[in-house]
Design a protein around this motif. Structure first.
Motif, PDB file in Angstrom:
ATOM      1  N   SER A 153      13.007  -3.088  -9.689  1.00  0.00           N
ATOM      2  CA  SER A 153      12.807  -1.811 -10.372  1.00  0.00           C
ATOM      3  C   SER A 153      14.133  -1.312 -10.931  1.00  0.00           C
ATOM      4  O   SER A 153      15.185  -1.449 -10.279  1.00  0.00           O
ATOM      5  CB  SER A 153      12.240  -0.769  -9.398  1.00  0.00           C
ATOM      6  N   PHE A 154      14.067  -0.715 -12.119  1.00  0.00           N
ATOM      7  CA  PHE A 154      15.273  -0.214 -12.765  1.00  0.00           C
ATOM      8  C   PHE A 154      15.030   1.200 -13.290  1.00  0.00           C
ATOM      9  O   PHE A 154      13.982   1.479 -13.866  1.00  0.00           O
ATOM     10  CB  PHE A 154      15.672  -1.097 -13.954  1.00  0.00           C
ATOM     11  N   LEU A 155      16.021   2.048 -13.099  1.00  0.00           N
ATOM     12  CA  LEU A 155      16.038   3.356 -13.738  1.00  0.00           C
ATOM     13  C   LEU A 155      17.233   3.372 -14.679  1.00  0.00           C
ATOM     14  O   LEU A 155      18.387   3.323 -14.241  1.00  0.00           O
ATOM     15  CB  LEU A 155      16.160   4.473 -12.698  1.00  0.00           C
ATOM     16  N   LEU A 156      16.954   3.391 -15.975  1.00  0.00           N
ATOM     17  CA  LEU A 156      18.007   3.371 -16.988  1.00  0.00           C
ATOM     18  C   LEU A 156      18.275   4.785 -17.466  1.00  0.00           C
ATOM     19  O   LEU A 156      17.351   5.522 -17.772  1.00  0.00           O
ATOM     20  CB  LEU A 156      17.596   2.516 -18.194  1.00  0.00           C
ATOM     21  N   LYS A 157      19.528   5.126 -17.566  1.00  0.00           N
ATOM     22  CA  LYS A 157      19.909   6.423 -18.108  1.00  0.00           C
ATOM     23  C   LYS A 157      20.900   6.207 -19.243  1.00  0.00           C
ATOM     24  O   LYS A 157      21.811   5.390 -19.140  1.00  0.00           O
ATOM     25  CB  LYS A 157      20.535   7.315 -17.031  1.00  0.00           C
ATOM     26  N   GLY A 158      20.677   6.943 -20.340  1.00  0.00           N
ATOM     27  CA  GLY A 158      21.592   6.841 -21.469  1.00  0.00           C
ATOM     28  C   GLY A 158      21.071   5.918 -22.543  1.00  0.00           C
ATOM     29  O   GLY A 158      19.904   5.994 -22.928  1.00  0.00           O
ATOM     30  N   GLY A 159      21.897   5.024 -23.059  1.00  0.00           N
ATOM     31  CA  GLY A 159      21.549   4.149 -24.186  1.00  0.00           C
ATOM     32  C   GLY A 159      20.530   3.101 -23.815  1.00  0.00           C
ATOM     33  O   GLY A 159      20.861   1.942 -23.547  1.00  0.00           O
ATOM     34  N   ALA A 187      18.972   0.222  -9.393  1.00  0.00           N
ATOM     35  CA  ALA A 187      18.034  -0.888  -9.184  1.00  0.00           C
ATOM     36  C   ALA A 187      17.566  -0.933  -7.733  1.00  0.00           C
ATOM     37  O   ALA A 187      18.293  -0.528  -6.811  1.00  0.00           O
ATOM     38  CB  ALA A 187      18.684  -2.207  -9.577  1.00  0.00           C
ATOM     39  N   TRP A 188      16.342  -1.434  -7.554  1.00  0.00           N
ATOM     40  CA  TRP A 188      15.752  -1.628  -6.241  1.00  0.00           C
ATOM     41  C   TRP A 188      15.012  -2.968  -6.230  1.00  0.00           C
ATOM     42  O   TRP A 188      14.567  -3.447  -7.286  1.00  0.00           O
ATOM     43  CB  TRP A 188      14.733  -0.533  -5.920  1.00  0.00           C
ATOM     44  N   GLU A 228      24.043  -8.035  -7.662  1.00  0.00           N
ATOM     45  CA  GLU A 228      23.686  -8.690  -6.402  1.00  0.00           C
ATOM     46  C   GLU A 228      22.178  -8.848  -6.233  1.00  0.00           C
ATOM     47  O   GLU A 228      21.700  -9.113  -5.134  1.00  0.00           O
ATOM     48  CB  GLU A 228      24.263  -7.887  -5.224  1.00  0.00           C
ATOM     49  N   ILE A 229      21.427  -8.704  -7.322  1.00  0.00           N
ATOM     50  CA  ILE A 229      19.967  -8.729  -7.216  1.00  0.00           C
ATOM     51  C   ILE A 229      19.463 -10.070  -6.702  1.00  0.00           C
ATOM     52  O   ILE A 229      18.675 -10.126  -5.737  1.00  0.00           O
ATOM     53  CB  ILE A 229      19.330  -8.381  -8.579  1.00  0.00           C
ATOM     54  N   GLU A 230      19.876 -11.166  -7.306  1.00  0.00           N
ATOM     55  CA  GLU A 230      19.389 -12.480  -6.880  1.00  0.00           C
ATOM     56  C   GLU A 230      19.788 -12.770  -5.447  1.00  0.00           C
ATOM     57  O   GLU A 230      18.997 -13.323  -4.663  1.00  0.00           O
ATOM     58  CB  GLU A 230      19.918 -13.571  -7.808  1.00  0.00           C
ATOM     59  N   GLN A 231      20.997 -12.418  -5.071  1.00  0.00           N
ATOM     60  CA  GLN A 231      21.469 -12.644  -3.707  1.00  0.00           C
ATOM     61  C   GLN A 231      20.627 -11.870  -2.704  1.00  0.00           C
ATOM     62  O   GLN A 231      20.238 -12.392  -1.644  1.00  0.00           O
ATOM     63  CB  GLN A 231      22.936 -12.240  -3.599  1.00  0.00           C
ATOM     64  N   GLU A 232      20.312 -10.610  -3.043  1.00  0.00           N
ATOM     65  CA  GLU A 232      19.514  -9.790  -2.135  1.00  0.00           C
ATOM     66  C   GLU A 232      18.065 -10.261  -2.071  1.00  0.00           C
ATOM     67  O   GLU A 232      17.413 -10.161  -1.018  1.00  0.00           O
ATOM     68  CB  GLU A 232      19.576  -8.323  -2.562  1.00  0.00           C
ATOM     69  N   LEU A 233      17.544 -10.788  -3.164  1.00  0.00           N
ATOM     70  CA  LEU A 233      16.186 -11.343  -3.140  1.00  0.00           C
ATOM     71  C   LEU A 233      16.107 -12.545  -2.198  1.00  0.00           C
ATOM     72  O   LEU A 233      15.122 -12.720  -1.469  1.00  0.00           O
ATOM     73  CB  LEU A 233      15.753 -11.734  -4.556  1.00  0.00           C
ATOM     74  N   LYS A 234      17.125 -13.381  -2.225  1.00  0.00           N
ATOM     75  CA  LYS A 234      17.144 -14.536  -1.315  1.00  0.00           C
ATOM     76  C   LYS A 234      17.148 -14.083   0.132  1.00  0.00           C
ATOM     77  O   LYS A 234      16.471 -14.665   0.987  1.00  0.00           O
ATOM     78  CB  LYS A 234      18.370 -15.401  -1.615  1.00  0.00           C
ATOM     79  N   LYS A 235      17.908 -13.025   0.444  1.00  0.00           N
ATOM     80  CA  LYS A 235      17.912 -12.488   1.798  1.00  0.00           C
ATOM     81  C   LYS A 235      16.532 -11.962   2.175  1.00  0.00           C
ATOM     82  O   LYS A 235      16.055 -12.155   3.300  1.00  0.00           O
ATOM     83  CB  LYS A 235      18.931 -11.350   1.897  1.00  0.00           C
ATOM     84  N   LEU A 236      15.897 -11.282   1.215  1.00  0.00           N
ATOM     85  CA  LEU A 236      14.566 -10.716   1.462  1.00  0.00           C
ATOM     86  C   LEU A 236      13.576 -11.794   1.883  1.00  0.00           C
ATOM     87  O   LEU A 236      12.831 -11.636   2.855  1.00  0.00           O
ATOM     88  CB  LEU A 236      14.102  -9.992   0.207  1.00  0.00           C
ATOM     89  N   TRP A 237      13.590 -12.925   1.167  1.00  0.00           N
ATOM     90  CA  TRP A 237      12.644 -13.992   1.496  1.00  0.00           C
ATOM     91  C   TRP A 237      13.040 -14.736   2.763  1.00  0.00           C
ATOM     92  O   TRP A 237      12.184 -15.202   3.508  1.00  0.00           O
ATOM     93  CB  TRP A 237      12.522 -14.960   0.319  1.00  0.00           C
ATOM     94  N   GLU A 272       0.813  -1.208   0.000  1.00  0.00           N
ATOM     95  CA  GLU A 272       0.000   0.000   0.000  1.00  0.00           C
ATOM     96  C   GLU A 272       0.854   1.268   0.000  1.00  0.00           C
ATOM     97  O   GLU A 272       0.396   2.331  -0.373  1.00  0.00           O
ATOM     98  CB  GLU A 272      -0.933   0.003   1.217  1.00  0.00           C
ATOM     99  N   ARG A 273       2.122   1.172   0.427  1.00  0.00           N
ATOM    100  CA  ARG A 273       2.988   2.350   0.438  1.00  0.00           C
ATOM    101  C   ARG A 273       3.676   2.548  -0.910  1.00  0.00           C
ATOM    102  O   ARG A 273       4.297   3.579  -1.118  1.00  0.00           O
ATOM    103  CB  ARG A 273       4.048   2.199   1.542  1.00  0.00           C
ATOM    104  N   TYR A 274       3.612   1.573  -1.756  1.00  0.00           N
ATOM    105  CA  TYR A 274       4.174   1.667  -3.098  1.00  0.00           C
ATOM    106  C   TYR A 274       5.645   2.043  -3.091  1.00  0.00           C
ATOM    107  O   TYR A 274       6.102   2.853  -3.878  1.00  0.00           O
ATOM    108  CB  TYR A 274       3.391   2.668  -3.951  1.00  0.00           C
ATOM    109  N   SER A 275       6.407   1.486  -2.169  1.00  0.00           N
ATOM    110  CA  SER A 275       7.826   1.792  -2.082  1.00  0.00           C
ATOM    111  C   SER A 275       8.593   1.033  -3.153  1.00  0.00           C
ATOM    112  O   SER A 275       8.277  -0.106  -3.487  1.00  0.00           O
ATOM    113  CB  SER A 275       8.352   1.395  -0.695  1.00  0.00           C
ATOM    114  N   LEU A 276       9.639   1.684  -3.695  1.00  0.00           N
ATOM    115  CA  LEU A 276      10.526   0.980  -4.604  1.00  0.00           C
ATOM    116  C   LEU A 276      11.368  -0.048  -3.865  1.00  0.00           C
ATOM    117  O   LEU A 276      11.954  -0.932  -4.485  1.00  0.00           O
ATOM    118  CB  LEU A 276      11.444   1.973  -5.328  1.00  0.00           C
ATOM    119  N   GLY A 277      11.444   0.058  -2.553  1.00  0.00           N
ATOM    120  CA  GLY A 277      12.150  -0.930  -1.748  1.00  0.00           C
ATOM    121  C   GLY A 277      13.603  -0.567  -1.506  1.00  0.00           C
ATOM    122  O   GLY A 277      13.976   0.605  -1.445  1.00  0.00           O
ATOM    123  N   ALA A 278      14.426  -1.585  -1.395  1.00  0.00           N
ATOM    124  CA  ALA A 278      15.824  -1.394  -1.037  1.00  0.00           C
ATOM    125  C   ALA A 278      16.694  -1.272  -2.284  1.00  0.00           C
ATOM    126  O   ALA A 278      16.573  -2.079  -3.204  1.00  0.00           O
ATOM    127  CB  ALA A 278      16.305  -2.577  -0.188  1.00  0.00           C
TER     128      ALA A 278
END
Length: 352
Positions: free
Chosen positions: A108-114, A86-87, A18-27, A6-12
């Motif tokens: 979530s990703f914010l891409l800048k440039g190409g 990334a978040w 390190e995305i997959e590693q951090e997802l495992k920690k999250l769960w 409900e807070r619609y946070s982008l998260g951490a």
């Protein structure tokens, strides 16, 4: 654990590697109270500033009914430097059978440039195993078409009512399908928003005793809202494709003439007025008028059949909702190709 949906946070914030590693920690942190669920990969791509927050809100609603790994991407293609932020977060909803929360991941990703150069690697390196990939493309299609991404896409979701050049977009969409060896299923939200109107009109002719009225159609009127002319054209194209009408003349931008299989002329008038994307359909067949229109409350359709001096007695049918999340929810419940849509699209390309 990230804040509730409900807070619609982008998260951490996380490093790309390190995305997959951090997802495992999250769960692991939420083990026992929350269950991870995923039936598909749903990627959303937009170049509109602020879309990362807006699409995160949309995902919070979509994941109530469709468990997925969400990849939400905002691209700033005009940025001078190339950078990716990334978040990770989760959208959690209490299950209907208990207090345990069922959660969907979001990266979530914010891409800048190409942007076009970075996009395939960003998406493909973060897919959830071998689950199907649905790509919600919120921009117009453009060159170059990169097969590295599109050959992985199972269904591409877009909204053709926003296209500035309908023919060129269809051409690019068809090229995209060719690059993907025809495995992509095109899913047009502009078509989905017509579902209830099409069902309401078709039900007049469900009974075999009414079929003879189809060959007697002589006039159709379609009322559409400003900015939704293509939606009205798509409805007319559906009628033409289903009834084997051929375009005879484009008399003006809002006046079309078709020819039926028996040589009968059918005039289609398009009227712009305030209201729903397509607000009303009136179809004349001989001495009978068939009408489908939105009720004043906006969430029901009024359907009526009028012959001679009879009194109009409308009946009510569901109208559905036309906001993007509702349309996406409808689209995600479907499977298989959209053969009827493809037939209507072939006709519409010659009218827009």
């Amino acid at each position: 654990m990230p804040a509730a949906a409900e807070r619609y946070s982008l998260g951490a914030p996380v490093e790309i590697g390190e995305i997959e590693q951090e997802l495992k920690k999250l769960w692991h942190e939420g083990e026992g109270a929350m269950t991870r669920a995923s039936l598909m990969n749903l990627a959303v791509y937009s170049e509109e500033r602020g879309s990362l927050q807006n699409n995160t809100q949309s995902m919070a609603r979509i994941t109530e009914n469709h468990a997925c790994r969400a990849l939400v991407i905002e691209a700033d293609c005009g940025a001078s430097d190339n950078h990716v932020s990334a978040w990770i977060s989760a959208h959690c909803h209490v299950s209907s059978v208990g207090s345990k929360q069922v959660c969907s991941e979001q990266i979530s990703f914010l891409l800048k440039g190409g942007c076009t150069a970075q996009l395939p690697n960003i998406v493909l390196s973060n897919l959830d195993s071998d689950l199907p990939l649905y790509l919600w493309w919120q921009e117009e299609f453009r060159e170059p078409i990169d097969p590295q991404l599109w050959t992985w896409v199972d269904r591409v979701i877009y909204d053709s009512h926003r296209w500035s050049d309908f023919r060129s977009q269809i051409h690019l969409l068809e090229r995209t399908q060719q690059e993907a060896n025809q495995r992509i299923v095109p899913c047009d939200l502009n078509w989905t928003r017509l579902d209830n109107l099409r069902f309401a009109l078709a039900q007049f002719f469900d009974h075999p005793a009414s079929h003879h009225r189809l060959v007697k159609i002589s006039k159709v009127r379609i009322d559409f809202a400003p900015g939704f002319k293509s939606t009205g054209i798509l409805f007319a194209s559906w009628l033409a494709a289903q009834l084997n009408w051929q375009i005879d003349e484009v008399k003006s931008p809002t006046e079309l003439r078709f020819v039926g299989p028996l040589g009968r002329k059918i005039d289609v008038e398009l009227h712009e007025c305030d209201g729903q994307p397509v607000h009303q359909i009136v179809l004349i067949s001989g001495d009978v008028e068939f009408r489908v229109s939105y009720s004043k409350c906006g969430d029901l359709l009024e359907v009526s059949r009028l012959q001679g001096g009879e009194k109009r007695i409308p009946q009510l049918m569901p109208a559905g909702k036309s906001d993007p999340v509702s349309l996406i929810n409808e689209e995600l419940m479907r499977g298989g190709p959209h053969h009827v849509y493809v037939g209507a699209l072939d006709c519409a390309r010659d009218l827009l």
